[in-house]
Design a protein around this motif. Structure first.
Motif, short mmCIF file in Angstrom:
data_model
loop_
_atom_site.label_atom_id
_atom_site.label_comp_id
_atom_site.label_asym_id
_atom_site.label_seq_id
_atom_site.Cartn_x
_atom_site.Cartn_y
_atom_site.Cartn_z
N THR A 5 0.86 -1.18 0.00
CA THR A 5 0.00 0.00 0.00
C THR A 5 0.90 1.22 0.00
N SER A 6 0.30 2.39 -0.15
CA SER A 6 1.11 3.60 -0.16
C SER A 6 1.81 3.81 1.16
N GLU A 7 1.16 3.36 2.28
CA GLU A 7 1.79 3.51 3.59
C GLU A 7 2.95 2.55 3.76
N GLN A 8 2.99 1.49 2.95
CA GLN A 8 4.01 0.47 3.10
C GLN A 8 5.04 0.50 1.97
N GLN A 9 5.08 1.60 1.22
CA GLN A 9 5.87 1.60 0.01
C GLN A 9 7.37 1.49 0.27
N ASP A 10 7.84 1.75 1.50
CA ASP A 10 9.26 1.66 1.80
C ASP A 10 9.63 0.36 2.49
N VAL A 11 8.70 -0.60 2.52
CA VAL A 11 8.97 -1.90 3.12
C VAL A 11 8.67 -2.98 2.08
N ALA A 12 9.63 -3.86 1.85
CA ALA A 12 9.43 -4.94 0.87
C ALA A 12 9.85 -6.26 1.48
N ALA A 13 8.96 -7.24 1.39
CA ALA A 13 9.30 -8.60 1.83
C ALA A 13 9.86 -9.35 0.63
N LEU A 14 11.16 -9.63 0.64
CA LEU A 14 11.84 -10.24 -0.49
C LEU A 14 12.28 -11.66 -0.15
N THR A 15 11.96 -12.58 -1.04
CA THR A 15 12.55 -13.91 -0.89
C THR A 15 14.04 -13.78 -1.20
N VAL A 16 14.82 -14.78 -0.80
CA VAL A 16 16.25 -14.75 -1.10
C VAL A 16 16.48 -14.67 -2.60
N VAL A 172 12.45 -18.44 2.15
CA VAL A 172 13.14 -17.64 3.16
C VAL A 172 13.04 -16.17 2.74
N VAL A 173 12.59 -15.34 3.67
CA VAL A 173 12.25 -13.95 3.35
C VAL A 173 13.04 -12.98 4.21
N VAL A 174 13.54 -11.92 3.56
CA VAL A 174 14.20 -10.81 4.23
C VAL A 174 13.32 -9.58 4.07
#
Length: 650
Positions: A5-16, A172-174
């Motif tokens: 969302t726009s409030e979460q635009q600076d957070v990303a859950a990335l798999t390895v 596995v997520v960072v």
């Protein structure tokens, strides 16, 4: 990538896989060098595999955050999380080259070290070629050491490597957190470095267990529970010294050697001198974490609160799990799952706190520790009329057995316990400690601290042999032991021993070397003479031998000799060449890195002036006049001698 969302635009859950397929990350010069050691590396790999094999399907496993500042399109400066990112980079290189696994769509390492050419060159070479640069001057030793730790650990694990890689890449997520563009990074670092101490899991667990005390529990009962918990939590002090002097004698007797037997025995009016913090509810703790108590709850520091002089072989959260495992055999020793484990087990608070107190007092007296950062010690807290001191747990004149007149029980126990400890540095694998606590808990007389030292040693020796049998026959490990059964099942080593697990180079398990060094020490202290070696050379270096954390398997005749010499060839009688057990020993990483490619003669010259022995097996090897191509018979002689010692053959 998860939707944002726009409030979460600076957070990303990335798999390895996502993390390494795109983006470029720079570690700035102000960040510390890569520093993860064996315990952190092995713990991460083990945690990932533990979750992967639980068959959780598409569930993600979060392993932490990566805090970054954006410096351009898909370019980031790493602020926090570089240790984990670097470890993942090395792990991918290991899986790619050491185990020949393909990394779909990952063509390079996207991590760069600002102004650290050695780190850059080493990591790049490992990922591209599976080796370090040819010039030793551009090798970053910590990165190269991490590679070797991973290769050795994964080889020893019972693991489906392709399945592990699939889970690592896709599940596995960072959590990548990008700070706002106008962030003052200097101020950000100041906040990070000075942030208040967070509430620890064992403090939350304490509050939960106290809340489980039934509604009829008095204030005194809650204070008693908290007092015992806090005394046991200080692993640097003996328990009686962490209890207020007003109740010390009432609980532990005038000599401080009595173990309270019943929860009601703890209840005394003197407990009310303690501070309100020790009977706080979970609600209070959450509202006022440690370090931010209301002023009324803060009292002056007493002698009982000062730090102690002893370094423990285990942390308090792991000790809690050790005690719970005595009550429930299948309890995992993973402190990251502390709260979930106790929620599942749901122990009675009064029963658990009394078992905790008993085990901690036995632990203080019968398990090794470091005293003032010096050598290993095994001491009892001894009370005198107006003072106290620390004395040997077992009387100096008390010998291990009638046949072993040269070794006092205390010295023998220290060597045996330290052998276990250095063999299993990760807390999650300290099953030996659980076995020792099981025996102490079972045989300590009710309310008393005394045990039979010879019986204790005999039990530890039997446990050590079971651990060894597992590793030389590749049977299931010690986590499956029923200590009741093991106690009454002496080990019989196979008459016709298949030596394959010994001739495995760097894949030989550390415990095998440590067990062998202990048995060599035992034989030498009992004045056994070995044929075909220089006994004077060996005995000169015996007295200063002690167990340290050694993690590197050294090839005495090197794998990659200097000056274009050829390594030991595979031949009749030496089918494994340099990887033959006769050519191997366990030493520290620093010495292995410094001397690994030197000839046996050069290595012996390096150690010649030292009376300290890092490895007794290495000392035996150095006692021969010659070694290598022209002395294969010495390597075979040494190998046969060591196998005979290991399996109690004479």
């Amino acid at each position: 990538m998860l939707n944002k969302t726009s409030e979460q635009q600076d957070v990303a859950a990335l798999t390895v896989s996502q993390l390494f397929r795109s983006g470029h990350y720079t570690i700035p010069i102000y960040q510390r060098n890569y520093a993860w050691g064996q315990e952190e590396i092995e713990q991460l790999i083990q945690d990932i595999w533990d979750v992967a094999r639980q068959n959780r399907g598409d569930n993600h496993y979060f392993i932490g955050s990566l805090v970054v500042a954006q410096r351009g399109l898909d370019r980031y400066e790493t602020i926090d999380g570089q240790q984990r990112h670097t470890t993942l980079s090395i792990l991918l290189a290991v899986l790619k080259h050491a185990f020949d696994l393909a990394l779909p769509d990952i063509t390079n390492i996207n991590l760069h070290f600002d102004c650290r050419d050695k780190s850059d060159a080493t990591l790049s070479s490992l990922f591209e070629h599976g080796c370090v640069p040819g010039d030793e001057n551009v090798v970053e030793s910590t990165v190269w050491r991490a590679w070797k730790i991973m290769v050795s650990f994964i080889r020893k694990m019972d693991i489906d490597r392709p399945a592990f890689l699939r889970y690592l890449l896709e599940n596995v997520v960072v959590l990548r957190v990008t700070v706002p563009a106008d962030t003052d990074l200097n101020h950000y670092f100041e906040i990070m470095n000075n942030r208040g101490e967070q509430l620890e899991k064992h403090e939350i667990l304490k509050a939960r267990l106290m809340d489980k005390l039934d509604s009829s529990a008095s204030e005194l009962e809650r204070i008693a529970f908290a007092t015992v918990w806090d005394a046991c939590a200080n692993m640097q002090r003996y328990v009686p010294l962490s209890v207020h002097h007003s109740i010390r004698d009432r609980w532990f007797g005038h000599k401080w050697n009595v173990i309270p037997q019943d929860f009601d025995d703890l209840l005394h009016a003197s407990l009310k001198v303690k501070t309100p913090e020790e009977s706080r509810t979970l609600h209070d703790i959450i509202r006022h974490p440690k370090g931010s108590l209301p002023e009324a709850a803060i009292s002056s520091k007493t002698d009982e609160e000062h730090p102690g002089n002893f370094g423990s072989v285990i942390t308090f959260p792991n000790f809690l799990l050790q005690v719970l495992r005595l009550m429930e055999r299948n309890t995992p020793l993973d402190d990251k799952r502390l709260l979930d484990t106790f929620t599942t087990s749901d122990p009675d608070p009064r029963q658990f706190i009394m078992r905790l107190l008993k085990c901690r007092m036995l632990f203080d007296r019968y398990i090794i520790k470091r005293e003032n950062d010096d050598d290993w010690s095994l001491k009892a807290l001894t009370r005198y009329e107006k003072s106290f001191s620390y004395t040997s747990t077992f009387a100096p004149a008390e010998k291990a057995s009638l046949r072993e007149r040269n070794i006092p029980i205390n010295q023998n126990a220290i060597m045996l316990l330290s052998m276990f400890h250095v063999s299993f540095p990760a807390q999650i694998y300290k099953y030996w400690l659980n076995g020792a606590l099981y025996w102490l808990d079972k045989y300590a007389e009710p309310g008393q601290m005394n045990i039979n030292g010879r019986d204790y040693l005999n039990y530890l020796e039997n446990m050590a042999n079971h651990f060894l049998l597992d590793r030389i026959t590749e049977t299931p490990g010690e986590q499956l032991y029923d200590f009741d059964e093991m106690e009454n099942a002496p080990v019989c080593f196979p008459t016709h021993f298949v030596e394959t697990p010994l001739h495995n180079g760097t894949g030989v398990q550390n415990y095998i070397f440590n067990r062998l060094d202990y048995l060599l020490w035992l034989n030498l202290k009992n004045k056994r003479q070995f044929a075909g070696v220089d006994m004077q050379y060996i005995e000169k270096r015996l007295d200063n031998f002690t167990f340290t954390f050694r993690t590197s398997v050294e090839h005495y005749s090197p794998q990659h000799p200097m000056n274009d010499e050829l390594p030991l060839e595979r031949s009749q009688g030496l089918e494994n060449g340099v990887d033959n057990f006769g050519n191997l020993c366990l030493i520290s990483h620093s010495n292995n890195s410094k001397l690994s490619n030197y000839s046996p003669v050069a290595k012996k010259e390096h150690y010649e002036k030292s009376t300290h022995a890092e490895s007794l097996k290495q000392v035996f090897m150095m006692s021969y006049d010659s070694w290598g191509h022209a002395a294969v018979e010495n390597i075979l002689h040494h190998k046969n001698m060591m196998v005979n010692v290991l399996l109690y053959r004479h």
